[in-house]
Design a protein around this motif. Structure first.
Motif: not given
Length: 152
Positions: A83-84, A87
């Motif tokens: 997810e990092d 993003r």
């Protein structure tokens, strides 16, 4: 799953080509009233068949003459939060799509640039500096043919 009749399918085909048409114009085309056409479109939206209507910009006309598809393999899979990574890569303005995929690469990106040297700058300064970015494969788009989708 929603049941689609022939009018629904024809309506979706026409909307795929031009989603700006009014319910009144579509109704006249299919022999329906404007309210009946609007209800059909609304039902298709509520069922998730129509996910939205998008404005497609001409990248060339905006000065972005190069499109590159990047395959990115994460270098430290166990140490990077997906997810990092997603993003961070989504925050790069030149990145149009981010797709998590199976195969030799973990992600597939669609990147636009003004020219090849601009793409090299984006690749070196923005994409390769992302945490976890490992092996990269680039494919430059030569031409593109848009197909109408599963409804034909």
């Amino acid at each position: 799953m929603i049941e689609l009749d022939e009018i629904d399918r024809r309506l979706l085909r026409v909307l795929q080509q031009d989603a700006t048409q009014s319910a009144g114009a579509l109704g006249r085309r299919f022999g329906l009233s404007q309210p009946a056409t609007w209800r059909r479109i609304r039902r298709l939206e509520e069922a998730g068949v129509i996910k939205g209507r998008r404005l497609r910009l001409n990248a060339d006309a905006l000065g972005f003459g190069v499109t590159v598809f990047l395959g990115i393999k994460l270098g430290r899979k166990g140490q990077i939060n997906l997810e990092d990574f997603e993003r961070a890569v989504s925050a790069i303005p030149e990145v149009q799509t981010v797709e998590h995929v199976l195969g030799p690469y973990d992600y597939r990106l669609r990147v636009v640039a003004r020219d090849l040297s601009d793409f090299e700058r984006v690749l070196r300064r923005r994409i390769m500096t992302l945490p976890g970015a490992g092996d990269v494969e680039a494919n430059v788009l030569l031409s593109e043919e848009r197909l109408p989708g599963p409804l034909g």
